[in-house]
Design a protein around this motif. Structure first.
Motif, mmCIF file in Angstrom:
data_model
loop_
_atom_site.group_PDB
_atom_site.id
_atom_site.type_symbol
_atom_site.label_atom_id
_atom_site.label_comp_id
_atom_site.label_asym_id
_atom_site.label_seq_id
_atom_site.Cartn_x
_atom_site.Cartn_y
_atom_site.Cartn_z
ATOM 1 N N LYS A 165 0.839 -1.191 0.000
ATOM 2 C CA LYS A 165 0.000 0.000 0.000
ATOM 3 C C LYS A 165 0.879 1.248 0.000
ATOM 4 O O LYS A 165 1.848 1.325 0.770
ATOM 5 N N PRO A 166 0.566 2.248 -0.842
ATOM 6 C CA PRO A 166 1.347 3.484 -0.791
ATOM 7 C C PRO A 166 1.191 4.214 0.535
ATOM 8 O O PRO A 166 2.090 4.941 0.960
ATOM 9 N N ALA A 167 0.047 4.018 1.194
ATOM 10 C CA ALA A 167 -0.191 4.618 2.509
ATOM 11 C C ALA A 167 -1.369 3.914 3.156
ATOM 12 O O ALA A 167 -2.257 3.394 2.474
ATOM 13 N N LEU A 168 -1.381 3.896 4.474
ATOM 14 C CA LEU A 168 -2.534 3.395 5.212
ATOM 15 C C LEU A 168 -3.647 4.431 5.167
ATOM 16 O O LEU A 168 -3.398 5.635 5.244
ATOM 17 N N ALA A 169 -4.872 3.974 5.062
ATOM 18 C CA ALA A 169 -6.017 4.860 5.207
ATOM 19 C C ALA A 169 -6.280 5.087 6.691
ATOM 20 O O ALA A 169 -5.873 4.289 7.546
ATOM 21 N N ALA A 170 -6.951 6.179 7.005
ATOM 22 C CA ALA A 170 -7.255 6.462 8.407
ATOM 23 C C ALA A 170 -8.049 5.314 9.035
ATOM 24 O O ALA A 170 -7.882 5.007 10.224
ATOM 25 N N ASP A 171 -8.892 4.650 8.247
ATOM 26 C CA ASP A 171 -9.693 3.540 8.762
ATOM 27 C C ASP A 171 -8.847 2.311 9.102
ATOM 28 O O ASP A 171 -9.310 1.414 9.807
#
Length: 344
Positions: A165-171
């Motif tokens: 993943k390029p970044a984690l989502a806030a969820d």
């Protein structure tokens, strides 16, 4: 039969292999005291039991990065003892606070392998999980490291480059149970700015600098039981220098970020990280941050802020990161993308 451990080489890894790392570590209040002695760490949630209780926790937890370093250190003899360089991090999540008295151990699964074109080394991707005495996961993350081959003529393991993943989502973030910033004391925290006072795209020069000492680095590396040869043995590098442990740079930069981000309390996600250039004793480290994203959470008064933390050496101008060729400037030591919790 050999009794000593030469460490694993690139050709020794296999996709899917699960490695249980040795020597669990029970942490104490002394761990926090020594961490705060090594770094100018001042975040209130990690300094005061009373402040932590007012925020809904049982007591002040161990600094998130200290927990990370302990788990990371467990993996070094099996993953990076023969490393050329630690290359990056992704998908890191802090799942549960670590308190004095907890015992941490770690396991890693090999999720990717790719031999380099020179045939002398390769990149190993692992997903590491830190586990406490109750078999509860407290931390997991992916890292990739360049590892030497023991035999340049050995066949390369099967190639697999994992999709990350390029970044984690806030969820994706796990907020500690009971955390509540509704009664947050900004005066005691040492900063007046809440999440609403920041803007996406804003950049913050953290102003202060720290000159890195050989003795402090060696103490930190031993504290985390990191046995990577490049940090201890000067003969492992052609320049005859001991490489400063990347975790030391991360903690120094995070501590410097207090000046401007005093209320970015708990680190809960690690999106990406790169040790852009080597760091050595005598380098003076400075830091700046950029606000990348913000989100509310379901916990009272608690917001999540995504931050880029950049560490640079000497008197480098703030906010410079890469040159026209797209490569990191030689002054850049660390580029870290993480989520932290802050009062809304």
């Amino acid at each position: 039969m050999a009794k000593t451990n030469p460490g694993r080489f690139f050709e020794d890894y296999r996709i899917g292999e699960v490695i249980a790392h040795a020597v669990p570590r029970t942490v104490s209040g002394g761990e926090r005291a020594l961490y705060h002695a090594l770094y100018p760490a001042r975040h209130a949630l990690y300094s005061s039991d009373e402040f932590a209780r007012a925020c809904g926790l049982d007591q002040s937890p161990l600094d998130d990065l200290a927990a990370f370093h302990i788990v990371f250190g467990k993996t070094v003899p099996d993953i990076s003892l023969n490393a050329v360089a630690n290359l990056g991090y992704a998908e890191g999540r802090w799942l549960k606070p670590v308190y004095p008295g907890d015992t941490l151990r770690a396991t890693s699964q090999v999720i990717g392998l790719k031999q380099n074109s020179n045939g002398k080394s390769g990149v190993v991707w692992v997903r590491t999980r830190g586990i406490n005495q109750d078999d509860e996961p407290v931390l997991d993350y992916i890292r990739w490291v360049m590892v030497r081959k023991g035999d340049p003529n050995a066949d390369a393991p099967d190639t697999l480059v994992p999709e990350l993943k390029p970044a984690l989502a806030a969820d994706d973030l796990v907020i500690p149970e009971g955390l509540d910033f509704a009664r947050y004391d900004f005066t005691l925290a040492g900063g007046l700015h809440r999440m609403a006072d920041y803007a996406i795209g804003e950049k913050i020069d953290h102003v202060d600098g720290v000159t890195i000492e050989e003795a402090e680095h060696m103490m930190a590396t031993r504290l985390w039981q990191n046995t990577a040869k490049v940090h201890f043995d000067a003969t492992n590098r052609e320049d005859g220098k001991r490489l400063i442990y990347g975790g030391h740079v991360i903690s120094l930069a995070r501590a410097l970020s207090f000046n401007g981000l005093a209320n970015a309390q708990m680190i809960v996600g690690l999106n990406a990280g790169a040790h852009a250039n080597p760091c050595f004793a005598g380098d003076t480290l400075r830091a700046w941050s950029e606000v990348l994203d913000m989100a509310e959470t379901t916990h009272p008064g608690v917001g999540a802020v995504r931050l880029r933390l950049v560490a640079m050496k000497h008197g480098a101008p703030a906010f410079a990161l890469k040159g026209e060729d797209g490569k990191y400037l030689p002054e850049v030591l660390l580029d870290l993308d993480y989520w932290a919790l802050m009062p809304i």
